[in-house]
Structure formats: structure tokens, C-alpha cells
Design a protein around this motif. Structure first.
Motif, PDB file in Angstrom:
ATOM      1  N   LYS A 170       0.811  -1.222   0.000  1.00 26.04           N
ATOM      2  CA  LYS A 170       0.000   0.000   0.000  1.00 26.04           C
ATOM      3  C   LYS A 170       0.848   1.277   0.000  1.00 26.04           C
ATOM      4  CE  LYS A 170      -4.057  -1.992   2.277  1.00 26.04           C
ATOM      5  NZ  LYS A 170      -4.960  -1.926   3.470  1.00 26.04           N
ATOM      6  N   SER A 171       1.931   1.279   0.762  1.00 27.02           N
ATOM      7  CA  SER A 171       2.734   2.506   0.849  1.00 27.02           C
ATOM      8  C   SER A 171       3.321   2.883  -0.501  1.00 27.02           C
ATOM      9  CB  SER A 171       3.849   2.339   1.886  1.00 27.02           C
ATOM     10  OG  SER A 171       4.731   1.292   1.522  1.00 27.02           O
ATOM     11  N   LEU A 172       3.768   1.895  -1.280  1.00 32.11           N
ATOM     12  CA  LEU A 172       4.324   2.193  -2.599  1.00 32.11           C
ATOM     13  C   LEU A 172       3.224   2.607  -3.564  1.00 32.11           C
ATOM     14  CD1 LEU A 172       7.157   2.153  -3.918  1.00 32.11           C
ATOM     15  CD2 LEU A 172       6.522  -0.027  -4.952  1.00 32.11           C
ATOM     16  N   ARG A 173       2.059   1.979  -3.443  1.00 31.56           N
ATOM     17  CA  ARG A 173       0.931   2.349  -4.297  1.00 31.56           C
ATOM     18  C   ARG A 173       0.509   3.795  -4.035  1.00 31.56           C
ATOM     19  NH1 ARG A 173      -1.543  -2.422  -6.464  1.00 31.56           N
ATOM     20  NH2 ARG A 173      -0.639  -4.305  -5.561  1.00 31.56           N
ATOM     21  N   LYS A 174       0.561   4.233  -2.776  1.00 29.20           N
ATOM     22  CA  LYS A 174       0.216   5.616  -2.451  1.00 29.20           C
ATOM     23  C   LYS A 174       1.198   6.602  -3.088  1.00 29.20           C
ATOM     24  CE  LYS A 174      -2.168   4.746   1.933  1.00 29.20           C
ATOM     25  NZ  LYS A 174      -2.144   4.956   3.401  1.00 29.20           N
ATOM     26  N   LYS A 175       2.427   6.141  -3.310  1.00 29.89           N
ATOM     27  CA  LYS A 175       3.416   6.990  -3.974  1.00 29.89           C
ATOM     28  C   LYS A 175       3.198   7.042  -5.485  1.00 29.89           C
ATOM     29  CE  LYS A 175       7.046   6.136  -0.535  1.00 29.89           C
ATOM     30  NZ  LYS A 175       8.402   5.560  -0.294  1.00 29.89           N
ATOM     31  N   GLY A 176       2.276   6.203  -5.983  1.00 30.33           N
ATOM     32  CA  GLY A 176       1.937   6.260  -7.396  1.00 30.33           C
ATOM     33  C   GLY A 176       2.325   5.057  -8.214  1.00 30.33           C
ATOM     34  N   PHE A 177       2.815   3.993  -7.563  1.00 29.33           N
ATOM     35  CA  PHE A 177       3.228   2.823  -8.331  1.00 29.33           C
ATOM     36  C   PHE A 177       2.039   1.912  -8.602  1.00 29.33           C
ATOM     37  CE2 PHE A 177       4.900  -1.530  -8.778  1.00 29.33           C
ATOM     38  CZ  PHE A 177       5.792  -1.319  -9.818  1.00 29.33           C
ATOM     39  N   VAL A 178       1.932   1.435  -9.854  1.00 30.87           N
ATOM     40  CA  VAL A 178       0.869   0.532 -10.267  1.00 30.87           C
ATOM     41  C   VAL A 178       1.491  -0.841 -10.517  1.00 30.87           C
ATOM     42  CG1 VAL A 178      -0.933   0.070 -11.950  1.00 30.87           C
ATOM     43  CG2 VAL A 178      -0.392   2.435 -11.325  1.00 30.87           C
ATOM     44  N   ALA A 179       1.111  -1.818  -9.718  1.00 29.72           N
ATOM     45  CA  ALA A 179       1.737  -3.138  -9.788  1.00 29.72           C
ATOM     46  C   ALA A 179       1.038  -4.086 -10.752  1.00 29.72           C
ATOM     47  CB  ALA A 179       1.788  -3.760  -8.399  1.00 29.72           C
ATOM     48  N   ASP A 180      -0.016  -3.625 -11.411  1.00 27.91           N
ATOM     49  CA  ASP A 180      -0.763  -4.495 -12.319  1.00 27.91           C
ATOM     50  C   ASP A 180       0.051  -4.812 -13.568  1.00 27.91           C
ATOM     51  OD1 ASP A 180      -2.799  -4.199 -10.513  1.00 27.91           O
ATOM     52  OD2 ASP A 180      -3.804  -2.609 -11.647  1.00 27.91           O
ATOM     53  N   ASP A 181      -0.118  -6.035 -14.077  1.00 27.29           N
ATOM     54  CA  ASP A 181       0.444  -6.452 -15.358  1.00 27.29           C
ATOM     55  C   ASP A 181       1.955  -6.218 -15.447  1.00 27.29           C
ATOM     56  OD1 ASP A 181       0.661  -7.467 -17.888  1.00 27.29           O
ATOM     57  OD2 ASP A 181      -0.093  -5.652 -18.882  1.00 27.29           O
ATOM     58  N   LEU A 182       2.701  -7.063 -14.728  1.00 28.98           N
ATOM     59  CA  LEU A 182       4.165  -6.985 -14.775  1.00 28.98           C
ATOM     60  C   LEU A 182       4.754  -7.962 -15.791  1.00 28.98           C
ATOM     61  CD1 LEU A 182       5.058  -6.637 -10.978  1.00 28.98           C
ATOM     62  CD2 LEU A 182       4.729  -4.843 -12.685  1.00 28.98           C
ATOM     63  N   ALA A 183       3.891  -8.526 -16.621  1.00 32.01           N
ATOM     64  CA  ALA A 183       4.378  -9.433 -17.664  1.00 32.01           C
ATOM     65  C   ALA A 183       5.328  -8.691 -18.594  1.00 32.01           C
ATOM     66  CB  ALA A 183       3.192  -9.992 -18.453  1.00 32.01           C
ATOM     67  N   GLY A 184       6.392  -9.331 -18.941  1.00 30.09           N
ATOM     68  CA  GLY A 184       7.364  -8.733 -19.845  1.00 30.09           C
ATOM     69  C   GLY A 184       8.463  -7.939 -19.166  1.00 30.09           C
ATOM     70  N   VAL A 185       8.303  -7.674 -17.859  1.00 30.98           N
ATOM     71  CA  VAL A 185       9.315  -6.884 -17.147  1.00 30.98           C
ATOM     72  C   VAL A 185      10.637  -7.635 -17.080  1.00 30.98           C
ATOM     73  CG1 VAL A 185       9.956  -5.863 -14.928  1.00 30.98           C
ATOM     74  CG2 VAL A 185       7.632  -5.581 -15.825  1.00 30.98           C
ATOM     75  N   GLU A 186      10.587  -8.930 -16.767  1.00 30.98           N
ATOM     76  CA  GLU A 186      11.829  -9.709 -16.670  1.00 30.98           C
ATOM     77  C   GLU A 186      12.580  -9.718 -18.000  1.00 30.98           C
ATOM     78  OE1 GLU A 186      12.702 -14.362 -16.348  1.00 30.98           O
ATOM     79  OE2 GLU A 186      11.956 -13.532 -14.445  1.00 30.98           O
ATOM     80  N   ALA A 187      11.866  -9.907 -19.105  1.00 30.18           N
ATOM     81  CA  ALA A 187      12.513  -9.918 -20.420  1.00 30.18           C
ATOM     82  C   ALA A 187      13.136  -8.560 -20.736  1.00 30.18           C
ATOM     83  CB  ALA A 187      11.507 -10.302 -21.502  1.00 30.18           C
ATOM     84  N   ASP A 188      12.449  -7.481 -20.369  1.00 29.81           N
ATOM     85  CA  ASP A 188      12.965  -6.130 -20.582  1.00 29.81           C
ATOM     86  C   ASP A 188      14.250  -5.924 -19.785  1.00 29.81           C
ATOM     87  OD1 ASP A 188      13.436  -3.354 -20.651  1.00 29.81           O
ATOM     88  OD2 ASP A 188      11.306  -2.879 -20.730  1.00 29.81           O
ATOM     89  N   VAL A 189      14.216  -6.327 -18.513  1.00 30.29           N
ATOM     90  CA  VAL A 189      15.405  -6.192 -17.655  1.00 30.29           C
ATOM     91  C   VAL A 189      16.591  -6.938 -18.252  1.00 30.29           C
ATOM     92  CG1 VAL A 189      16.398  -6.859 -15.426  1.00 30.29           C
ATOM     93  CG2 VAL A 189      14.143  -5.778 -15.520  1.00 30.29           C
ATOM     94  N   ASN A 190      16.377  -8.167 -18.661  1.00 29.38           N
ATOM     95  CA  ASN A 190      17.479  -8.986 -19.173  1.00 29.38           C
ATOM     96  C   ASN A 190      18.008  -8.489 -20.510  1.00 29.38           C
ATOM     97  OD1 ASN A 190      17.957 -10.925 -17.093  1.00 29.38           O
ATOM     98  ND2 ASN A 190      16.011 -11.876 -17.603  1.00 29.38           N
ATOM     99  N   ALA A 191      17.149  -7.915 -21.328  1.00 27.07           N
ATOM    100  CA  ALA A 191      17.621  -7.347 -22.594  1.00 27.07           C
ATOM    101  C   ALA A 191      18.535  -6.160 -22.334  1.00 27.07           C
ATOM    102  CB  ALA A 191      16.431  -6.920 -23.455  1.00 27.07           C
ATOM    103  N   ARG A 192      18.178  -5.319 -21.375  1.00 26.93           N
ATOM    104  CA  ARG A 192      19.029  -4.179 -21.022  1.00 26.93           C
ATOM    105  C   ARG A 192      20.363  -4.647 -20.431  1.00 26.93           C
ATOM    106  NH1 ARG A 192      15.928   0.616 -20.937  1.00 26.93           N
ATOM    107  NH2 ARG A 192      13.690   0.175 -21.115  1.00 26.93           N
TER     108      ARG A 192
END
Length: 285
Positions: free
Chosen positions: A185-207
Motif C-alpha cells: 500500500k505505501s508504494l501504491r500511495k506513492k503512485g506505483f501501479v503493480a498491475d500487469d508486470l508481464a514482460g518486465v523480466e525480459a525487458d530487464v534482461n535485454a538491457r
């Protein structure tokens, strides 16, 4: 205990793994002794943020050699030495001398000049793991940049600093790391949206793959040789030069890593990231 008149001077930020120095104190410590010298290449475990494990190695003098089985952060005030978890303040607090405490089996006489030798293979592997950890953090920040609805502090590459905002723990291991983030909740209040994190791992590894392929140089900014000096890790990535405050050890170029890969595991409000490097080591024939 002899009088400790100042902070330990450290040479590990420049990659040193050996050196000679004079013993200024040798105190009983958990069935062994804690040896403090004027100047050391050993990296100690930080008592407040224990991310990188301590260096191990040996102390040597004419006629004897003694294993250094652990290396801790100590703090001295009014002549009293406190070590590890007993230190009540963060490293660098005013009014304290900050020292490296080498844990050995037997007492070493004050005034003895000793040779300090770090286990190079362990140091190299931990340095690779720590550099890989910082790269992962920057890549993760970039991959999650579109998940913020509010403006937050940016990292050195201009992306919202998810790593700084959400990190709970970070542990460096040989050739790798494990970082845990809280996305409740604390991070969400700061504006982070945790929905749909699919593809994040592939993006990280490509970078990560692109950055290692670029063989970007790494350097440590060292304002003074004292243990408590505020050091900064810098890496000249293709997207720009990024800096992260860090008291650990690192490789000198990303090409030394051989490769970096991250695995993301989301469990409720907790995101764990395991990072692994394939460190390139020179084999002498």
C-alpha cells in the motif's frame, strides 16, 4: 585494548587485495580476537546494511600465518570499541571513529606490522555480484518506468527509482545477488501501479545483455581513504553515466562479468529478484 586514535584507512575501493600495516588493537571477540590495523585492504560487513559479505583471507608475520575468518565494522567512542550489531549508530555518525575489525583465532600484539592478504577469488566473485546487483536495479527501474502515476525521485539514468523506493533487503553472494522489494500500500500511495508486470523480466534482461556487451567502464568515487567515507559507484552506460552510493567492491568493466541475468518472482506484495553473473576469470597456463 590500545588506544585507537582514528578511523581505519581502507584500500579495497581501488581493488587492493594485499597490504602491510601496524596493529593498533587486539581485543577478545566471540571466542577469538578482533584485530584493528591502521590501513587494510579487507572489506568488512556493514552493520546497518549488510548487503556484501565480508572479505576473508590471512594475516601473516615472520614465522606465522593466521586465517581471517570474518571482517566486521567497528566504532570507537570515548575509548570504547563496539563491533557489528552492538554499534548503535549508522556508519559515519559524528563523534565516532570507524574501524575494520579482522576476526582471527589468536591475539596479535599491538605494534606488530602484519601482511594482510585477501582471498582474491572470493573478492572477485563478490565484486561481480555487487556490480551485477547495481545493474539489475537500474534495468529494473527502466523496465518499470511506465508503472508510475506520480512523479518520484529519478535514478542516474532519469527513470523513476523503484529500487530506492521499494527495497527491503539486498544480499550479495558470489557472482550474484538477491534483492527483495515491497510493493504494498505505501508504494501504491506513492503512485506505483503493480498491475500487469508481464514482460518486465525480459525487458530487464535485454538491457543487462546490452550493457555487458558495451563493456562499460566502472569506477568508485572515493572522497577520502577512511572507512566511513561516502563512496559512489559510477558506470558509464550507453544511456548515460549512473551513480549509486555504495561502500562495496566492484569489477572495473562490465565485460568482466561475462553476462548478467535476472529472475523475478512476485508473491503477493513482495517482489524478489535473483541476479546471476557469469564472471570471466583469467586462467593462467
Amino acid at each position: 585494548m590500545g588506544e585507537i586514535g582514528g578511523s581505519t584507512q581502507v584500500t579495497f575501493p581501488a581493488g587492493a587485495v594485499d597490504g602491510r600495516s601496524v596493529v593498533v588493537a587486539s581485543v577478545p571477540l566471540d571466542g577469538g580476537f578482533g584485530v584493528v590495523v591502521e590501513r587494510t585492504p579487507f572489506h568488512p560487513l556493514d552493520h546497518a546494511w549488510p548487503d556484501q559479505p565480508a572479505d576473508t583471507g590471512v594475516l601473516r608475520d615472520a614465522g606465522w600465518e593466521m586465517p581471517v575468518v570474518d571482517c566486521l565494522t567497528g566504532a570507537v567512542r570515548d575509548g570504547e570499541l563496539l563491533v557489528g550489531a552492538d554499534v548503535p549508530v549508522r556508519r559515519g555518525a559524528d563523534g565516532w571513529h570507524w574501524v575494520v575489525v579482522h576476526v582471527v583465532e589468536q591475539e596479535v600484539a599491538e605494534g606488530t606490522e602484519v601482511l594482510l592478504l585477501v582471498d582474491e577469488e572470493r573478492r572477485d566473485a563478490l565484486s561481480a555480484g555487487h556490480t551485477g546487483c547495481h545493474l539489475m536495479a537500474l534495468a529494473l527501474n527502466a523496465a518499470l518506468a511506465g508503472h508510475w502515476r506520480k512523479d518520484v525521485e529519478a535514478d542516474g539514468l532519469g527513470h523513476p527509482d523503484f529500487d530506492k523506493a521499494a527495497i527491503v533487503s539486498s544480499r550479495i553472494v558470489p557472482d550474484g545477488s538477491r534483492d527483495v522489494y515491497r510493493i504494498g500500500k505505501s508504494l501504491r500511495k506513492k503512485g506505483f501501479v503493480a498491475d500487469d508486470l508481464a514482460g518486465v523480466e525480459a525487458d530487464v534482461n535485454a538491457r543487462l545483455a546490452a550493457w555487458v556487451a558495451a563493456d562499460a567502464p566502472v569506477r568508485i568515487e572515493v572522497p577520502s581513504p577512511e572507512l566511513a567515507a561516502r563512496r559512489v559507484w559510477w558506470c558509464e552506460l550507453p544511456e548515460g553515466t549512473a551513480g549509486i552510493p555504495c561502500g562495496g567492491t566492484h569489477v572495473r568493466r562490465l565485460g568482466e562479468l561475462g553476462g548478467v541475468a535476472a529472475r523475478l518472482e512476485l508473491d503477493g506484495a513482495e517482489l524478489a529478484v535473483t541476479t546471476q553473473t557469469r564472471q570471466m576469470r583469467t586462467v593462467l597456463s
